[in-house]
Write an enzyme that holds these catalytic residues in place. Structure first.
Site, PDB file in Angstrom:
ATOM      1  CG  ASN A   6      55.135  19.108  14.953  1.00 63.73           C
ATOM      2  OD1 ASN A   6      55.556  18.827  16.080  1.00 63.73           O
ATOM      3  ND2 ASN A   6      54.431  20.190  14.712  1.00 63.73           N
ATOM      4  N   GLY A   7      54.464  16.122  16.407  1.00 62.47           N
ATOM      5  CA  GLY A   7      53.329  15.790  17.266  1.00 62.47           C
ATOM      6  C   GLY A   7      53.687  14.619  18.174  1.00 62.47           C
ATOM      7  CG  HIS A  20      51.093  37.709  53.824  1.00 63.07           C
ATOM      8  ND1 HIS A  20      50.504  37.835  55.068  1.00 63.07           N
ATOM      9  CD2 HIS A  20      50.716  38.810  53.121  1.00 63.07           C
ATOM     10  CE1 HIS A  20      49.792  38.949  55.110  1.00 63.07           C
ATOM     11  NE2 HIS A  20      49.896  39.555  53.940  1.00 63.07           N
ATOM     12  NE  ARG A  32      57.406  24.885  13.997  1.00 64.04           N
ATOM     13  CZ  ARG A  32      56.103  25.134  13.786  1.00 64.04           C
ATOM     14  NH1 ARG A  32      55.759  26.303  13.301  1.00 64.04           N
ATOM     15  NH2 ARG A  32      55.188  24.257  14.054  1.00 64.04           N
ATOM     16  CD  GLU A  35      60.021  33.483  27.482  1.00 64.09           C
ATOM     17  OE1 GLU A  35      59.760  32.432  26.894  1.00 64.09           O
ATOM     18  OE2 GLU A  35      59.268  34.466  27.451  1.00 64.09           O
ATOM     19  CE  LYS A  75      58.952  37.274  27.263  1.00 62.44           C
ATOM     20  NZ  LYS A  75      57.570  37.105  27.319  1.00 62.44           N
ATOM     21  CB  CYS A 130      58.891  18.857  15.118  1.00 62.71           C
ATOM     22  SG  CYS A 130      59.242  17.759  16.464  1.00 62.71           S
ATOM     23  CD1 TRP A 168      62.616  21.300  21.379  1.00 65.33           C
ATOM     24  CD2 TRP A 168      60.486  20.841  21.848  1.00 65.33           C
ATOM     25  NE1 TRP A 168      62.335  21.830  22.609  1.00 65.33           N
ATOM     26  CE2 TRP A 168      61.042  21.570  22.921  1.00 65.33           C
ATOM     27  CE3 TRP A 168      59.162  20.466  21.926  1.00 65.33           C
ATOM     28  CZ2 TRP A 168      60.321  21.914  24.057  1.00 65.33           C
ATOM     29  CZ3 TRP A 168      58.427  20.806  23.045  1.00 65.33           C
ATOM     30  CH2 TRP A 168      59.009  21.514  24.103  1.00 65.33           C
ATOM     31  CE  LYS A 210      56.779  33.366  19.014  1.00 60.65           C
ATOM     32  NZ  LYS A 210      56.931  34.385  20.104  1.00 60.65           N
ATOM     33  CD  GLU A 261      55.151  38.786  29.358  1.00 66.28           C
ATOM     34  OE1 GLU A 261      54.551  37.786  29.787  1.00 66.28           O
ATOM     35  OE2 GLU A 261      55.878  38.749  28.361  1.00 66.28           O
TER      36      GLU A 261
HETATM   37  C1  AGP Z   1      56.235  33.722  26.005  1.00 68.75           C
HETATM   38  O1  AGP Z   1      57.427  34.507  25.906  1.00 68.75           O
HETATM   39  C2  AGP Z   1      56.502  32.266  25.784  1.00 68.75           C
HETATM   40  N1  AGP Z   1      57.128  32.028  24.537  1.00 68.75           N
HETATM   41  C3  AGP Z   1      55.289  31.407  26.044  1.00 68.75           C
HETATM   42  O2  AGP Z   1      54.898  31.606  27.390  1.00 68.75           O
HETATM   43  C4  AGP Z   1      54.051  31.679  25.157  1.00 68.75           C
HETATM   44  O3  AGP Z   1      53.497  32.921  25.495  1.00 68.75           O
HETATM   45  C5  AGP Z   1      53.009  30.582  25.445  1.00 68.75           C
HETATM   46  O4  AGP Z   1      53.569  29.345  25.078  1.00 68.75           O
HETATM   47  C6  AGP Z   1      51.691  30.804  24.701  1.00 68.75           C
HETATM   48  O5  AGP Z   1      51.929  30.775  23.325  1.00 68.75           O
HETATM   49  P1  AGP Z   1      50.731  31.285  22.360  1.00 68.75           P
HETATM   50  O6  AGP Z   1      50.517  32.738  22.678  1.00 68.75           O
HETATM   51  O7  AGP Z   1      51.249  31.062  20.978  1.00 68.75           O
HETATM   52  O8  AGP Z   1      49.525  30.461  22.676  1.00 68.75           O
END
Ligand code: AGP
Length: 597
Positions: free
Chosen positions: A99-100, A497, A27, A481, A478, A2, A75, A592, A474
Site C-alpha cells: 500500500n502506497g 457577484h 477504504r 461525494e 456530503k 489499499c 485502489w 476513507k 460540508e
Molecule cells: C469526508 O466525507 C471525506 N471522506 C474526506 O473529505 C475526508 O474528510 C478527508 O479525506 C480527510 O480525512 P481525515 O479526516 O481522515 O484526514
C-alpha cells in the site's frame, strides 16, 4: 486506498484473510487478491472488482488451504484495475502486497532491474523483483529487506511471504499505515486494527522504515539498519460490534444516528473528577502560550477546522486560522512568532496533512493532532493528541467524526478560555446532543424533502453566512461525494457577484439560517434566488425560523449551531444518493483515508 492483511499460524489463512479484507473494504478498492503457502508452493488468486468475486472464486477461502498467507485490496494508482495489476505480486520465491506509492521507480529499475521483465504496470512489482534480485545475489531476506528500505523512496506498507521459509512473514512500513497483530500461537499484519480485531486486540506499531519478522509465536521489530527494537504492544479499544452495520442498511446512516451518543461520550471523556471539562495540562499550556493556532486539515476535517477557529476566537479570544493541508504544504503563509499547529484528521493517516506535520516539526513548531484513531501516524508523530472517541467511522462519507471534531474543538476552546468562557459548554453540548436526537427521529421527512427539492437534479447549491457558510461547505461535500450531484457550498452574500447567473427555474438551493447577525441578510439572498426560479429548502434555527422554512432545528448555543444544522444536510445527501442508487458507503473514486499525497 489499499488494504493489507497477513496471517501466520496454525489455521488455514484464506478465510482469515478474506474476513480481514472485508473489514478494509471501506477504504475503497477496485481489485483484490490473496497468496497462500501450501506444500512448498505459493498459490495466488486475484480478482478485479468487489471482494465478493474473490470469495466466490476461492469458495470463501476453503478452496485454498494452507498458511501463512497475505491478502490485498487494491485502489489503482499505477496501472489500471486489472487481474495482472492486482496484488499480490510475485517472483519464483517471494509474494508481496503493497500500500502506497514508490517515488523513485525509474532509478530503481535502472540500477537493479535493467535486465528484468515485468508482468504488471505497477510500482509494487519493482519491490518484489528487487527482493528476488538481492537474494539471488546471496543476501538473506532479512538483509535484502533492510537493503530495500535504504533504497526505496516513497510510501509503502508491505507484507511479504517467502516460499523457501514458510515459517516467517515480513511486515515493512514507511509512511503508509501498518500494524502487527499479536495472537496466541499466531500473528497478523493489517493496514489497521479493524482487519484483525476479530482475532486479537493487541497490536505493535511500526515506525517509518522499520520492519518486523513474524513467526507463529514471535514478533521481532528491527530498524532499517537491522537493529533489534524492543517495543511494547498496545491494545485497541475497538470491538467487533463497532464495525458491524447492525440493523442499518448503510454504515453512513448508522454513523449519522450515533452522533448524539458520540457527543455525550466526548463530554464524559473530557470531564475530570470535579465534573469540569478539561484537557491535558501540557496541551492547554501550549495552546495558551501560542500567539496563533494554525489548523491544518482536508475535506470534512477542514470544514470542522473552520468552525474550530471561530470557536477559539469567539470563546477564548485566541487567533486561529484554518488551512487546507495540500495548499499549506506548498504555500505557507508568513507565520506568527509563536504558532501552534493543530492537525485535524479522522483517520490520522492523511498524507497531505502528514506532509505538513513533517515540515512544521522540522521547523521546531509544536503540534497537536485531533483524531479518531489512537496510534495513527498523525497521532504518534504529534507532540500532543486529543481523541474524538467517535468509534470506528466506516463509511467513506464522514459524519460523526465531523460533529465529534467540532465538539472536541469546543471543549478545547472552552478550556483555553477558562473562567472567561461565556458558555456552560458541558450543558450546551448536552443540549446539542438532545437536539440531534430529535432531528434523527425526523429522518422520514428528510427522505421526502430530498426527493421533492433535489430529486434527479444534477446541480445543487448550499448558501449561508459565517458558521452557516462553513456548514454549507460540508453539506455540499456530503452531497457531492455520495450522490455525485454537482453541489456548491456558497457564501450567500457572494452569490450576486457572478454565481447567481447559474440560478434558473427549479435549481435546488438549500439555505442555512442560524446566526442572529446574518439571518436577515441570508433571507434576502434567499429572495434573490427565489426570484430567479430556484427551489429553496431552508434549514433554520428555531429562534430565527419562519413558517415557510422546511427544516427547523432546535435552539442551541449559537457557536454550536454547526453541530445541529449539519444533521439535515447529512440526511439529505444520504437520501439523494439513495434516490440515485449510489454505493453509499463506498462512493466511486474515493477512499476513507487518503494515505497517498
Ligand atoms: C469526508 O466525507 C471525506 N471522506 C474526506 O473529505 C475526508 O474528510 C478527508 O479525506 C480527510 O480525512 P481525515 O479526516 O481522515 O484526514
Amino acid at each position: 486506498m489499499c488494504g493489507i492483511v497477513g496471517y501466520i499460524g496454525p489455521d488455514n489463512a484464506a478465510p482469515i484473510l478474506l474476513n480481514g479484507l472485508s473489514k478494509l473494504e471501506y477504504r475503497g478498492y477496485d481489485s483484490a487478491g490473496i497468496a497462500i503457502y501450501n506444500n512448498g508452493k505459493i498459490e495466488i488468486v486475484r480478482e478485479v472488482g468487489k471482494l465478493a468475486n474473490l470469495y466466490q472464486t476461492t469458495d470463501g477461502g476453503s478452496a485454498m488451504p494452507g498458511a501463512p498467507g497475505i491478502g490485498h485490496t487494491r485502489w489503482a494508482t499505477h496501472g489500471r484495475p486489472s487481474e495482472r495489476n492486482a496484488h499480490p505480486h510475485s517472483t519464483e520465491r517471494f509474494s508481496l502486497v503493497h500500500n502506497g506509492i514508490i517515488e523513485n521507480t525509474q532509478y530503481l529499475k535502472k540500477k537493479y532491474l535493467s535486465k528484468v521483465s515485468f508482468d504488471s504496470e505497477t510500482d509494487t512489482e519493482i519491490i518484489v523483483r528487487m527482493l528476488q534480485t538481492f537474494c539471488d545475489g546471496g543476501e538473506e531476506p532479512f538483509t535484502a529487506i533492510a537493503h530495500i528500505i535504504s533504497e526505496v523512496e516513497g510510501s509503502y506498507a508491505l507484507a511479504i511471504m517467502d516460499r523457501e521459509h514458510p515459517e516467517v512473514i515480513y511486515a515493512v512500513k514507511n509512511k503508509s499505515p501498518l500494524l502487527v497483530g499479536r495472537g496466541d500461537g499466531f500473528n497478523m499484519i493489517g493496514s489497521d486494527a479493524m482487519a484483525m480485531i476479530k482475532h486479537t486486540n493487541t497490536f505493535y506499531e511500526l515506525m517509518d522504515r522499520e520492519f518486523a519478522v513474524l513467526t507463529c509465536d514471535s514478533v521481532e521489530i528491527y530498524t532499517r539498519y537491522g537493529k533489534h527494537v524492543k517495543r511494547e504492544p498496545f491494545t485497541a479499544d475497538l470491538d467487533l460490534t463497532d464495525t458491524e452495520k447492525g440493523t442499518y442498511p448503510h454504515y453512513m446512516l448508522k454513523e449519522i444516528e450515533e452522533q448524539p451518543v458520540v457527543i455525550r461520550r466526548i463530554i464524559e471523556e473530557y470531564t475530570n473528577e470535579n465534573g469540569d471539562l478539561t484537557i491535558n495540562d501540557k496541551i492547554l499550556k501550549d495552546l495558551k502560550e501560542c500567539d496563533k493556532v494554525y489548523m491544518i486539515a482536508c475535506g470534512t476535517s477542514y470544514h470542522a477546522a473552520l468552525v474550530g477557529c471561530k470557536m477559539l476566537e469567539s470563546l477564548a479570544g485566541k487567533s486561529a486560522s484554518a488551512y487546507i493541508s495540500s495548499e499549506f504544504e506548498y504555500d505557507m503563509p508568513i507565520l506568527s512568532q509563536k504558532p501552534l499547529f493543530v492537525f485535524i484528521s479522522q483517520s490520522g493517516e492523511t498524507a497531505d496533512s502528514r506532509a505538513v506535520m513533517v515540515n512544521v516539526k522540522e521547523k521546531g513548531y509544536k503540534t497537536l493532532t485531533i483524531t479518531n484513531v489512537k496510534g495513527s501516524t498523525l497521532s504518534r508523530e504529534a507532540e500532543h493528541t486529543l481523541l474524538l472517541y467517535a468509534g470506528p467511522e466506516i463509511s467513506v462519507a464522514s459524519t460523526k467524526a465531523y460533529t465529534a471534531q467540532i465538539a472536541v474543538l469546543a471543549v478545547l476552546a472552552s478550556c483555553v478560555a477558562g473562567k472567561k468562557c461565556p458558555l456552560d459548554l458541558k450543558y450546551e453540548l448536552s443540549v446539542a446532543a438532545n437536539v440531534i436526537e430529535g432531528l434523527c427521529s425526523e429522518r422520514d421527512s428528510y427522505k421526502e424533502l430530498a426527493r421533492e427539492y433535489v430529486g434527479d437534479s444534477t446541480r445543487c447549491f448550499y448558501i449561508g453566512r459565517g458558521l452557516d457558510y462553513f456548514v454549507c461547505l460540508e453539506g455540499a461535500l456530503k452531497m457531492k461525494e455520495i450522490s455525485y450531484v454537482q453541489t456548491e457550498g456558497f457564501a450567500a452574500g457572494e452569490l450576486k457577484h457572478g454565481t447567481i447567473a447559474l440560478i434558473e427555474k427549479d435549481t435546488p438551493v438549500i439555505a442555512i439560517v442560524s446566526q442572529e447577525n446574518t439571518d436577515l441578510h441570508t433571507r434576502s439572498n434567499i429572495e434573490e434566488v427565489v426570484s430567479r426560479g430556484a427551489k429553496v429548502l431552508t434549514i433554520s434555527r428555531s429562534g430565527l425560523s419562519m413558517k415557510k422554512d422546511s427544516i427547523i432545528v432546535g435552539d442551541v448555543a449559537e457557536i454550536l449551531t454547526p453541530l445541529v444544522t449539519v444533521v439535515p444536510t447529512q440526511y439529505l445527501a444520504y437520501y439523494v444518493a439513495l434516490l440515485h442508487d449510489r454505493d453509499i458507503d463506498k462512493p466511486r473514486n474515493l477512499a476513507k483515508s487518503v494515505t497517498v499525497g
